[in-house]
Design a protein around this motif. Structure first.
Motif, PDB file in Angstrom:
ATOM      1  N   ASP A 115      72.398 -27.061  27.852  1.00  0.00           N
ATOM      2  CA  ASP A 115      71.109 -26.416  28.125  1.00  0.00           C
ATOM      3  C   ASP A 115      71.234 -24.937  27.746  1.00  0.00           C
ATOM      4  O   ASP A 115      72.082 -24.240  28.297  1.00  0.00           O
ATOM      5  CB  ASP A 115      70.771 -26.566  29.618  1.00  0.00           C
ATOM      6  CG  ASP A 115      69.415 -25.963  29.947  1.00  0.00           C
ATOM      7  OD1 ASP A 115      68.619 -25.736  29.006  1.00  0.00           O
ATOM      8  OD2 ASP A 115      69.159 -25.722  31.144  1.00  0.00           O
ATOM      9  N   HIS A 116      70.431 -24.493  26.792  1.00  0.00           N
ATOM     10  CA  HIS A 116      70.601 -23.122  26.312  1.00  0.00           C
ATOM     11  C   HIS A 116      69.276 -22.508  25.872  1.00  0.00           C
ATOM     12  O   HIS A 116      68.298 -23.210  25.633  1.00  0.00           O
ATOM     13  CB  HIS A 116      71.595 -23.086  25.153  1.00  0.00           C
ATOM     14  CG  HIS A 116      71.092 -23.766  23.918  1.00  0.00           C
ATOM     15  ND1 HIS A 116      71.162 -25.130  23.732  1.00  0.00           N
ATOM     16  CD2 HIS A 116      70.473 -23.280  22.828  1.00  0.00           C
ATOM     17  CE1 HIS A 116      70.636 -25.444  22.569  1.00  0.00           C
ATOM     18  NE2 HIS A 116      70.195 -24.356  22.000  1.00  0.00           N
ATOM     19  N   SER A 153      77.574 -24.992  32.662  1.00  0.00           N
ATOM     20  CA  SER A 153      76.456 -25.902  32.424  1.00  0.00           C
ATOM     21  C   SER A 153      76.444 -27.043  33.442  1.00  0.00           C
ATOM     22  O   SER A 153      75.397 -27.426  33.954  1.00  0.00           O
ATOM     23  CB  SER A 153      76.559 -26.451  30.995  1.00  0.00           C
ATOM     24  OG  SER A 153      75.376 -27.080  30.630  1.00  0.00           O
ATOM     25  N   ARG A 200      71.848 -22.587  32.819  1.00  0.00           N
ATOM     26  CA  ARG A 200      71.455 -22.550  31.411  1.00  0.00           C
ATOM     27  C   ARG A 200      72.239 -21.429  30.732  1.00  0.00           C
ATOM     28  O   ARG A 200      72.444 -20.371  31.316  1.00  0.00           O
ATOM     29  CB  ARG A 200      69.961 -22.269  31.325  1.00  0.00           C
ATOM     30  CG  ARG A 200      69.469 -21.912  29.951  1.00  0.00           C
ATOM     31  CD  ARG A 200      67.980 -21.765  29.919  1.00  0.00           C
ATOM     32  NE  ARG A 200      67.344 -23.061  30.135  1.00  0.00           N
ATOM     33  CZ  ARG A 200      66.032 -23.238  30.138  1.00  0.00           C
ATOM     34  NH1 ARG A 200      65.216 -22.220  29.997  1.00  0.00           N
ATOM     35  NH2 ARG A 200      65.532 -24.441  30.313  1.00  0.00           N
TER      36      ARG A 200
END
Ligand SMILES: *Cc1c(COP(=O)(O)O)cnc(C)c1O
Length: 418
Positions: free
Chosen positions: A52-53, A268, A273
């Motif tokens: 998740d970024h 993560s 994030r």
């Protein structure tokens, strides 16, 4: 710079000859490749898939609206450093909720504006700022989302003007004191802890410093999560990934991700994030400055190529002693000569190259100063009462003027005679 290649004897940006653009729009002229800029963003985005970024493009590198629009369209967030930059994001159609706000000197007016627009996070750089931010937000009946910019004391091995993660730097809060500041934040009525942030410098051409810094940061991230389990959402690893100007071999998006992803998976897994703030990596090799040779001046000791671009258009050589390739727009075999390439500004620092062996050029022909997409136009000034250059954005065979050249009237706009 794959999008800037010679074709049929002419240096092109994608499918458009630079000479054609120089003739149509005049020089000095910034020319950007949209495919390169969007491509760099997408390469990084793809390399971090599975984690998740959010990529917040550090828009101080190049804040031209058309560039911001291209990036906003593919989903980019933005790292802003002023209220003016937030205004640009809005004008370009970007999303304030994907903005992080860095700066050691945010003003009340900027803080209020950013709160009203609902930015993702304020990256706080001092205890005084944290307190002030809390007061301003509380008076507005809000809680400001904050991350402390933590200085992990890692030497990024880059030019000292762009190294920010060392102990003596004005940026961030020392990693030893960071937890104390987070504790303080839990007691303030106007803030909530949103993230942990770091940024160790710029034009970093190795992955080692990132790995080292992230390793130092992870235990802190865990502790902050214990302090603020409800609100902590992100770990921001900053920007600074370098590009090739000359003979550097910076990591590709894939290589960068491969080095840091295993470490970041820990964060993560804890529901955080990963944020990053690349600037130069996205735009640096996506732009050139096209200039025209005005004169060739031979002195007893040196040969000067005097061009119509100057340090007010591109200040990096003067400011950071930085190297930019210089290529004739017209290809062809020629003899070479050792020259200084200089601009018309009344400063000895006004040079693009010194003692450089280049193909012999004549007055009237065009030269491209390469790798000028980052910290080029964004740092341009009107020094010597020179209008700032025009900018063109190219995509495939299409091109568009995205900023008009400044006129003499522009130069005196806003001035009042007593
Ligand atoms: C300047 C800056 C960046 C971007 O640096 P690049 O070298 O252009 O990637 C990112 N984050 C912060 C906080 C910065 O000051």
């Amino acid at each position: 710079m794959n999008e800037f290649q010679y074709r049929l004897g002419e240096l092109c940006c994608e499918d458009v000859p630079l000479r054609k653009l120089a003739v149509e729009f005049g020089t000095p002229l910034y020319v950007y490749s949209e495919s390169h800029i969007v491509g760099q963003y997408q390469a990084l985005d793809k390399a971090f898939r599975g984690l998740d970024h959010m990529i917040c493009y550090a828009m101080k590198a190049n804040s031209t609206l058309a560039v911001l629009r291209s990036l906003a369209r593919v989903g980019a967030g933005f790292d802003i450093v002023s209220g003016g930059e937030l205004y640009r994001v809005k004008q370009a159609g970007g999303d304030a909720a994907k903005c992080v706000f860095s700066s050691v000197g945010k003003t009340r007016e900027e803080i209020e504006y950013a709160l009203r627009e609902g930015i993702y996070c304020f990256n706080v750089e001092s205890e005084a700022e944290l307190q002030f931010l809390s007061d301003v937000a509380y008076r507005m009946g809000r809680r400001a989302p904050v991350a402390v910019r933590v200085n992990p004391h890692v030497d990024p091995d880059t030019h000292h003007y762009i190294s920010t993660g060392k102990e003596e730097s004005k940026f961030g809060i020392s990693i030893e004191r960071a937890l104390k500041v987070y504790r303080e934040a839990t007691r303030l009525r106007g803030v909530e802890i949103r993230g942990v942030q770091m940024h160790i410098g710029s034009q970093i051409t190795k992955t080692g410093p990132y790995v080292l810094a992230i390793k130092k940061m992870l235990p802190l991230v865990e502790k902050v999560q214990t302090l603020a389990p409800q609100t902590l959402r992100s770990f921001d690893i900053g920007g600074g990934v370098g590009i090739r100007y000359k003979d550097q071999t910076p990591p590709t998006a894939q290589q960068f991700a491969a080095a840091v992803k295993p470490l970041l998976k820990q964060a993560s897994k804890r529901g955080l994030r990963i944020l990053m703030e690349p600037g130069r990596f996205i735009v640096g090799n996506g732009g050139v400055l096209v200039t025209r040779v005005l004169y060739v001046k031979q002195t007893p000791v040196k040969r000067f190529v005097i061009i119509d671009g100057a340090m007010n258009d591109l200040i990096r050589p003067a400011l950071y002693e930085s190297y930019h390739e210089i290529q004739p727009v017209k290809a062809g075999k020629r003899t070479k000569a050792k020259v200084d390439v200089v601009g018309p500004v009344c400063e000895s620092g006004d040079f693009f190259a010194q003692g450089r062996t280049l193909p012999v050029v004549e007055a009237g022909e065009y030269l491209a100063v390469m790798s000028a997409g980052a910290y080029g136009f964004a740092m341009a000034s009107n020094y010597n009462s020179r209008g700032r250059p025009a900018e063109v954005l190219v995509k495939g065979r299409k091109y568009q003027l995205v900023r008009r050249r400044e006129t003499r009237q522009d130069l005196v706009r806003g001035e009042l005679l007593p």
